[in-house]
Scaffold this motif. Sequence first.
Motif, short mmCIF file in Angstrom:
data_model
loop_
_atom_site.label_atom_id
_atom_site.label_comp_id
_atom_site.label_asym_id
_atom_site.label_seq_id
_atom_site.Cartn_x
_atom_site.Cartn_y
_atom_site.Cartn_z
N THR A 89 0.75 1.13 -3.41
CA THR A 89 -0.45 0.62 -2.73
C THR A 89 -1.65 1.49 -3.06
N GLU A 90 -1.46 2.79 -3.08
CA GLU A 90 -2.58 3.69 -3.41
C GLU A 90 -3.08 3.45 -4.83
N HIS A 149 -4.46 3.34 3.85
CA HIS A 149 -3.35 2.45 4.16
C HIS A 149 -2.03 3.07 3.69
N SER A 150 -2.04 3.65 2.50
CA SER A 150 -0.80 4.16 1.91
C SER A 150 -0.23 5.33 2.68
N TRP A 182 -7.57 2.37 -0.87
CA TRP A 182 -6.40 2.02 -0.07
C TRP A 182 -5.55 3.24 0.26
N ASN A 190 -5.98 0.75 -5.65
CA ASN A 190 -7.37 1.19 -5.49
C ASN A 190 -7.36 2.42 -4.58
#
Length: 331
Positions: free
Chosen positions: A200-201, A210-211, A207, A204
């Motif tokens: 996920t990282e 989020h990660s 993000w 972008n």
Amino acid sequence: MLISQVRMQDGSIAVAVREPGETARAINGAASVYALAMEAANADKSLQVVIDAKGLGEAIDLEQAYAEGRMLPPITHPDPAHLHLTGTGLTHLGSAATRDAMHKKTTEAAEEALTDSMKMFRMGLEGGKPKAGEKGVQPEWFYKGNGTAAVAPGKPLTSPSFAEDGGEEPEMAGIYVISDRGLPYRLGFAVANEFSDHKTERVNYLWLAHSKLRQASFGPEIRIGAAPDDIRGTSRILRGGKVLWEKPFLSGEANMSHSFANLEYHHFKYDLFRTPGDVHVHMFGTATLSFGDGIRTEPGDVFEIEAEDFGLALRNPLAVGAEEEIAIRQL
């Protein structure tokens, strides 16, 4: 000195202490590491002084407790919402290489420019170890969760069903309590697995937040006092009982672009993080990731992270959570 928490056979919690290589013994009258640390912080005494005053009792077999699933996180809070899991990245010499590759732009023009990750890393090299009386550059910082996301040694690190990846990050974590006067006190340092979603990282770097919203594990023991300048450890992944991947990792200020003091300052400069009674587990970053070597973890894989003089190895199997239907209800 190493300190830990064990659930005894009768269900009670014992605070165990030992020197590396020696048998652990229970601290008399210690209800938890948190209670012991707050007692020391509020009296402005060292943990050693408080422990010596209480004295030691029965011997505790930590290896047996670990095998039986009775090791607890080495510090917990009576209210998990008041334990904070946070961290910093791009803090170690060599840590920019994997991140830079993950975030590299694809256009020809951008390939000639530095990524934001490399710019941040260079800022640390130039200003991450300020002289006494000076303020150093602030690092990359992230939030992982509260005490509900702290996983005991030996228990599964669970990747949510929506995650793209679940990978280890072998790090040193600083362990802190905030006294009743709002002053941060460091107990010491522990090995940590700053479990993250690197796929996920990689999409972008925006993000990253989020990660990082994943579980983490640390311990099983806290090394009381200052960290060595040169920390050498090993991170490995076991699959089916056999080593799938193994690599040494380095930490300590001799291997970092930031000093611990600078990273601590830029965390605790926020009064939000000086709330009396809170616990902080702050992870200081790494330069070693199996993800960077192309490893793709699977449920059942076991992460194992160890460092000399930091006690028992930290082991956690990987699990994947069930899918959840998230419905927002109108009040």
